[in-house]
Design a protein around this motif. Structure first.
Motif, PDB file in Angstrom:
ATOM      1  N   MET A 110       0.842  -1.182   0.000  1.00  0.00           N
ATOM      2  CA  MET A 110       0.000   0.000   0.000  1.00  0.00           C
ATOM      3  C   MET A 110       0.890   1.249   0.000  1.00  0.00           C
ATOM      4  SD  MET A 110      -2.976   1.213   2.647  1.00  0.00           S
ATOM      5  CE  MET A 110      -1.957   1.699   4.002  1.00  0.00           C
ATOM      6  N   ASP A 111       0.496   2.247  -0.758  1.00  0.00           N
ATOM      7  CA  ASP A 111       1.213   3.519  -0.793  1.00  0.00           C
ATOM      8  C   ASP A 111       0.998   4.263   0.516  1.00  0.00           C
ATOM      9  OD1 ASP A 111       2.211   3.554  -3.535  1.00  0.00           O
ATOM     10  OD2 ASP A 111       0.099   3.589  -4.091  1.00  0.00           O
ATOM     11  N   LYS A 112       1.993   4.999   0.934  1.00  0.00           N
ATOM     12  CA  LYS A 112       1.874   5.813   2.142  1.00  0.00           C
ATOM     13  C   LYS A 112       1.492   7.226   1.701  1.00  0.00           C
ATOM     14  CE  LYS A 112       3.416   6.238   6.636  1.00  0.00           C
ATOM     15  NZ  LYS A 112       3.997   5.543   7.698  1.00  0.00           N
ATOM     16  N   HIS A 113       0.362   7.692   2.187  1.00  0.00           N
ATOM     17  CA  HIS A 113      -0.159   8.991   1.779  1.00  0.00           C
ATOM     18  C   HIS A 113       0.300  10.127   2.690  1.00  0.00           C
ATOM     19  CE1 HIS A 113      -2.855   7.623  -1.478  1.00  0.00           C
ATOM     20  NE2 HIS A 113      -2.672   6.481  -0.845  1.00  0.00           N
ATOM     21  N   TYR A 114       1.211   9.830   3.602  1.00  0.00           N
ATOM     22  CA  TYR A 114       1.822  10.818   4.476  1.00  0.00           C
ATOM     23  C   TYR A 114       3.127  10.210   4.980  1.00  0.00           C
ATOM     24  CZ  TYR A 114      -0.037   7.766   8.094  1.00  0.00           C
ATOM     25  OH  TYR A 114      -0.337   6.673   8.862  1.00  0.00           O
ATOM     26  N   PHE A 115       4.058  11.041   5.413  1.00  0.00           N
ATOM     27  CA  PHE A 115       5.294  10.538   5.994  1.00  0.00           C
ATOM     28  C   PHE A 115       5.873  11.586   6.934  1.00  0.00           C
ATOM     29  CE2 PHE A 115       6.177  12.170   1.743  1.00  0.00           C
ATOM     30  CZ  PHE A 115       7.249  13.024   1.926  1.00  0.00           C
ATOM     31  N   ASN A 116       6.839  11.182   7.746  1.00  0.00           N
ATOM     32  CA  ASN A 116       7.529  12.037   8.716  1.00  0.00           C
ATOM     33  C   ASN A 116       6.700  12.395   9.942  1.00  0.00           C
ATOM     34  OD1 ASN A 116       9.686  12.051   6.988  1.00  0.00           O
ATOM     35  ND2 ASN A 116       9.456  14.167   6.356  1.00  0.00           N
ATOM     36  N   VAL A 117       5.595  11.727  10.187  1.00  0.00           N
ATOM     37  CA  VAL A 117       4.759  12.083  11.331  1.00  0.00           C
ATOM     38  C   VAL A 117       3.883  10.899  11.729  1.00  0.00           C
ATOM     39  CG1 VAL A 117       2.847  13.001   9.951  1.00  0.00           C
ATOM     40  CG2 VAL A 117       3.238  13.894  12.232  1.00  0.00           C
TER      41      VAL A 117
END
Length: 174
Positions: free
Chosen positions: A1-8
Motif C-alpha cells: 500500500m502507498d503511504k499517503h503521508y510521511f515524517n509524522v
C-alpha cells in the motif's frame, strides 16, 4: 500500500482528516506540510500551503507575522487533525486527473486505516476523487462537504478561510 503521508505519527483519534492533492516535487522537500522548523518563522512566500491551511483552521490568526511551525503543528495534531495527500508522490505529467485516480484505492485504504471521524478535501482537483469515494458508505458518510475547499493559495486564501467549516475552527496559537 502507498503511504499517503510521511515524517509524522497520526493522532490516536483523528477528529478531522484533511485530504490535499499531493506532496511537492522532490526538488522542494522543504515545502512538504510536515517538514516543519523548530525556530520562529517570519511570514513570507515560503511554505505558504502550511501557513494558509493553518490560518484556515484558525491556529494562525489572519494578521500573525511570525509563528513557530512546530508549535502550530503540535496544536493541529493534538486537536486530532491530520493531513494526507491523495497522491503519495508529486503529480507528474499533464493528465493530473488520471494520475490522481490511480491512487483512489490506496487512499481509500489509508482512510480506513486512519478511521477519522470526519473528512474534508482540500484543492478543487480532488473533486474527481470525491466523486469516486462519495458512494463508499464508510467514507461518504464521513465527508463534511461533498465538494473540495479551494487550494489555500494562489489568490484563494480568503475564500479558503471563509469556506473552512466554522465548527472545526481551532483557537489561534499565534
Amino acid at each position: 500500500m502507498d503511504k499517503h503521508y510521511f515524517n509524522v505519527m497520526p493522532p490516536e483519534r483523528i477528529k478531522l482528516l484533511l485530504v490535499s492533492e499531493a506532496p511537492p516535487p522532490s526538488s522542494k522537500p522543504e515545502n512538504y506540510f510536515y517538514n516543519v522548523t523548530d525556530g520562529f518563522y517570519v511570514d513570507g512566500r515560503k511554505r505558504s500551503f502550511f501557513r494558509e491551511l493553518m490560518k484556515g483552521v484558525g491556529l494562525i490568526s489572519e494578521h500573525a507575522e511570525a509563528y513557530n511551525e512546530r508549535k502550530v503543528l503540535d496544536a493541529f495534531l493534538e486537536a486530532g487533525y491530520f493531513l494526507v495527500d491523495t497522491c503519495p508522490t508529486a503529480i507528474e505529467g499533464a493528465d493530473k486527473k488520471g494520475f490522481m485516480l490511480r491512487y483512489v484505492d490506496s487512499l481509500r485504504c489509508s482512510i480506513e486505516e486512519l478511521d477519522p471521524d470526519k473528512i474534508l478535501f482540500v484543492c478543487k482537483t480532488n473533486e474527481i476523487v470525491i466523486q469516486q469515494l462519495l458512494n463508499d458508505c464508510g467514507i461518504g458518510k464521513r465527508l463534511l462537504q461533498t465538494s473540495a475547499l479551494p487550494y489555500p493559495g494562489n489568490g484563494q486564501q480568503k475564500r479558503f478561510r471563509a469556506e473552512f467549516p466554522q465548527e472545526y475552527k481551532l483557537k489561534p496559537v499565534y
